[in-house]
Design a protein around this motif. Structure first.
Motif, PDB file in Angstrom:
ATOM      1  N   CYS A   6       0.843  -1.193   0.000  1.00 23.40           N
ATOM      2  CA  CYS A   6       0.000   0.000   0.000  1.00 23.40           C
ATOM      3  C   CYS A   6       0.880   1.244   0.000  1.00 23.40           C
ATOM      4  N   CYS A   9      -0.038   3.209   3.570  1.00 22.34           N
ATOM      5  CA  CYS A   9       0.334   2.701   4.898  1.00 22.34           C
ATOM      6  C   CYS A   9       1.433   1.653   4.828  1.00 22.34           C
ATOM      7  N   CYS A  77      -4.438  -0.520  -0.018  1.00 19.07           N
ATOM      8  CA  CYS A  77      -5.129  -1.597   0.675  1.00 19.07           C
ATOM      9  C   CYS A  77      -6.598  -1.195   0.823  1.00 19.07           C
ATOM     10  N   CYS A  80      -7.224   1.895   3.219  1.00 21.65           N
ATOM     11  CA  CYS A  80      -6.795   3.170   2.655  1.00 21.65           C
ATOM     12  C   CYS A  80      -7.676   3.546   1.462  1.00 21.65           C
TER      13      CYS A  80
END
Ligand SMILES: [Zn+2]
Length: 102
Positions: A6, A9, A77, A80
């Motif tokens: 991701c 994150c 992800c 997110c």
């Protein structure tokens, strides 16, 4: 096989991968010099800029200080992805303190 993480994150991404694309570009013609530009006392700066362009004609358009466009692509992800759906530019996070007193 490519492995993704991701971009927000850093979490490792499996098959449930989401993508956000963002295009950034001027909504006007950056080459056009308006009367307003000519009225300002930055005429010399504009002239310097034009000279600069011709000297550096072989350089890419993304040189710092010049107006260009860019396409961004982010792998996300699921969590997110939900954040981007609700707040694509992260404004809620930026302005959180402004609203905290309400
Ligand atoms: Zn994430």
């Amino acid at each position: 096989m490519l492995h993704f993480s991701c971009d927000f994150c850093g979490k490792h991404l499996d098959d449930k991968r989401f993508v956000a694309k963002l295009s950034v570009f001027p909504a006007f013609d950056p080459e056009k010099i308006t009367e307003e530009d000519l009225d300002k006392d930055n005429l010399q700066a504009v002239a310097n800029d034009i000279n600069h362009h011709s000297e550096d004609a072989n350089k890419p358009l993304s040189v710092e200080g010049q107006i260009s466009s860019k396409d961004f692509r982010f792998d996300l992800c699921s969590s997110c992805f939900q954040k981007v759906l609700n707040d694509p530019l992260g404004q809620e996070r930026l302005h959180r303190f402004d609203y905290s007193e309400n």
